[in-house]
Design an enzyme around this catalytic site. Structure first.
Site, PDB file in Angstrom:
ATOM      1  N   SER A 202      33.357 -36.799  19.043  1.00  0.00           N
ATOM      2  CA  SER A 202      33.500 -38.239  18.878  1.00  0.00           C
ATOM      3  C   SER A 202      34.121 -38.815  20.139  1.00  0.00           C
ATOM      4  O   SER A 202      34.376 -39.993  20.244  1.00  0.00           O
ATOM      5  CB  SER A 202      34.376 -38.551  17.669  1.00  0.00           C
ATOM      6  OG  SER A 202      35.580 -37.838  17.789  1.00  0.00           O
TER       7      SER A 202
ATOM      8  N   GLY B 263      50.703 -30.186  19.401  1.00  0.00           N
ATOM      9  CA  GLY B 263      49.595 -29.236  19.259  1.00  0.00           C
ATOM     10  C   GLY B 263      49.657 -28.188  20.348  1.00  0.00           C
ATOM     11  O   GLY B 263      48.797 -28.134  21.218  1.00  0.00           O
TER      12      GLY B 263
ATOM     13  N   SER C 219      42.899 -36.957  33.950  1.00  0.00           N
ATOM     14  CA  SER C 219      41.609 -36.505  33.425  1.00  0.00           C
ATOM     15  C   SER C 219      40.663 -37.601  32.943  1.00  0.00           C
ATOM     16  O   SER C 219      39.456 -37.391  32.883  1.00  0.00           O
ATOM     17  CB  SER C 219      41.821 -35.477  32.317  1.00  0.00           C
ATOM     18  OG  SER C 219      42.615 -36.033  31.283  1.00  0.00           O
TER      19      SER C 219
ATOM     20  N   GLU D 116      49.684 -29.441  27.376  1.00  0.00           N
ATOM     21  CA  GLU D 116      49.098 -29.931  26.124  1.00  0.00           C
ATOM     22  C   GLU D 116      50.132 -30.739  25.350  1.00  0.00           C
ATOM     23  O   GLU D 116      51.321 -30.720  25.665  1.00  0.00           O
ATOM     24  CB  GLU D 116      48.539 -28.766  25.311  1.00  0.00           C
ATOM     25  CG  GLU D 116      49.574 -27.758  24.889  1.00  0.00           C
ATOM     26  CD  GLU D 116      48.959 -26.527  24.233  1.00  0.00           C
ATOM     27  OE1 GLU D 116      47.759 -26.534  23.909  1.00  0.00           O
ATOM     28  OE2 GLU D 116      49.707 -25.568  24.026  1.00  0.00           O
TER      29      GLU D 116
HETATM   30  C1  LIG Z   1      38.378 -33.380  26.888  1.00  0.00           C
HETATM   31  C2  LIG Z   1      39.508 -33.987  27.613  1.00  0.00           C
HETATM   32  C3  LIG Z   1      40.651 -33.228  27.965  1.00  0.00           C
HETATM   33  C4  LIG Z   1      40.805 -31.783  27.589  1.00  0.00           C
HETATM   34  O1  LIG Z   1      39.830 -30.985  28.218  1.00  0.00           O
HETATM   35  P1  LIG Z   1      39.516 -29.506  27.747  1.00  0.00           P
HETATM   36  O2  LIG Z   1      38.469 -29.023  28.653  1.00  0.00           O
HETATM   37  O3  LIG Z   1      39.081 -29.585  26.306  1.00  0.00           O
HETATM   38  O4  LIG Z   1      40.800 -28.749  27.841  1.00  0.00           O
HETATM   39  C5  LIG Z   1      41.646 -33.847  28.703  1.00  0.00           C
HETATM   40  N1  LIG Z   1      41.561 -35.156  29.036  1.00  0.00           N
HETATM   41  C6  LIG Z   1      40.494 -35.911  28.715  1.00  0.00           C
HETATM   42  C7  LIG Z   1      40.478 -37.336  29.134  1.00  0.00           C
HETATM   43  C8  LIG Z   1      39.433 -35.362  27.984  1.00  0.00           C
HETATM   44  O5  LIG Z   1      38.378 -36.118  27.659  1.00  0.00           O
END
Ligand SMILES: *Cc1c(COP(=O)(O)O)cnc(C)c1O
Length: 320
Positions: A79, A209, A305, A205
């Site tokens: 999602s 979690g 990210s 993390e």
């Molecule tokens: C999916 C996601 C993560 C985590 O990435 P993984 O590869 O599942 O560890 C971190 N930040 C953002 C913005 C994401 O979309």
């Protein structure tokens, strides 16, 4: 034995997605450097296509499809950002995409996925299992299932962000990476181990979690209930088979951040760097701030990210 991806796969992924994925900016901030007593380099994947690094892994995986796979299409269950990453990559490559999403997924996310050309199939998250639905679709229609993190081509693609970062700024002493299922962290570790062998690599993390931390410390994959945290991109219940093997081998430690620390970072990015970062995207910097005393005078990389956050929710965080 799993056939784990290597740095060669990250390098090949970089070639494959070149010109399709954005080469995102590396940003610096005097205020961040002063606060940290270190030189901090932010790799800003919030400026990636569709707003998160997940475009890299999806584009790499779909670019490797053969004729039969391209014709039958791709299926993904998500999602969040993975759904949009698969839908957009598939559209750019002319591959049909089916995305399995919960009935109660935010309307904005469903709309974004459809706008990228994805065919959305909904399910009831309380009575149905999305992995089973995804697998059934794959079997019935010959579609290829691309999971959000536990896949060698996804991992290799995600590693291209850290590769670009280190190639641009030079060697690092420490690298902080957001951690959900571990695609971004394991790919980043493959890149950093090759290009900056002495760099300490940390996965971060949500504190609520910390299955990754428990898994890292115990040596086997720990499963948890869906954690309650504002970091919705890291609400995974367990690491993957591939991602865990690489993390166990190449990562130095797994750290955690609280929701309050994420909000403080979101404010910092908005106020000081004029950037919109989603809660999950703040994990890396939140943990780096807590480790400040050990980072004095060091060169620190932080992977930001993603930046996909609903504006109402975002303004509530900033106001709160
Ligand atoms: C999916 C996601 C993560 C985590 O990435 P993984 O590869 O599942 O560890 C971190 N930040 C953002 C913005 C994401 O979309």
């Amino acid at each position: 034995m799993l056939n784990l991806p290597t740095y060669m796969d990250v390098a090949a992924a970089a070639k494959r997605i070149e010109g399709k994925a954005n080469r995102t900016p590396v940003m610096t901030s005097r205020t961040a450097n002063e606060e940290m007593g270190a030189e901090v380099f932010f790799k800003c994947e919030n400026y990636q296509r569709m707003g998160a690094f997940k475009f890299r892994g999806a584009m790499n995986a779909l670019s490797k499809f053969d004729e039969r796979q391209r014709a039958a299409g791709v299926v993904a269950f998500s999602s969040g950002n993975h759904a949009q990453a698969i839908a957009l990559s598939a559209k750019l490559l002319g591959i049909p995409a089916t995305i399995v999403m919960p009935l109660d997924a935010p309307a904005a996310k469903v709309a974004a996925t459809k706008a990228y050309g994805g065919n959305v199939v909904t399910y009831d998250r309380y009575t149905e299992d999305r992995e089973e639905i995804g697998r059934n679709l794959a079997v019935k229609h010959g579609m290829t299932l691309i999971p959000p993190y536990d896949h060698p081509d996804v991992i290799a693609g995600q590693g291209t962000a850290a590769k670009e970062l280190i190639e641009e700024v030079g060697s690092l002493d420490a690298l902080f990476v957001c951690l959900g299922g571990g695609g971004l962290l394991s790919g980043s570790a493959l890149a950093a181990r090759e290009l900056a062998p002495d760099c300490k690599i940390y996965g971060v993390e949500p504190e609520a979690g910390n299955d990754g931390q428990q898994s890292f410390r115990s040596g086997s994959i720990v499963h948890i209930e869906t954690p309650k945290t504002i970091a919705d991109g890291a609400q995974t219940q367990h690491l993957g088979q591939y991602t865990f093997q690489i993390i166990k081998r190449d990562v130095d430690d797994i750290l955690t951040a609280t929701d309050d620390q994420l909000v403080a970072c979101m404010r910092f990015f908005a106020e000081r760097m004029k950037m919109v970062v989603e809660p999950t995207g703040c994990l890396g910097f939140a943990a780096a701030r807590e480790m400040k005393s050990q980072l004095q005078g060091k060169r620190v990389g932080v992977i930001v990210s993603g930046g996909n956050v609903d504006m109402e929710r975002y303004s509530a965080f900033l106001a709160g």
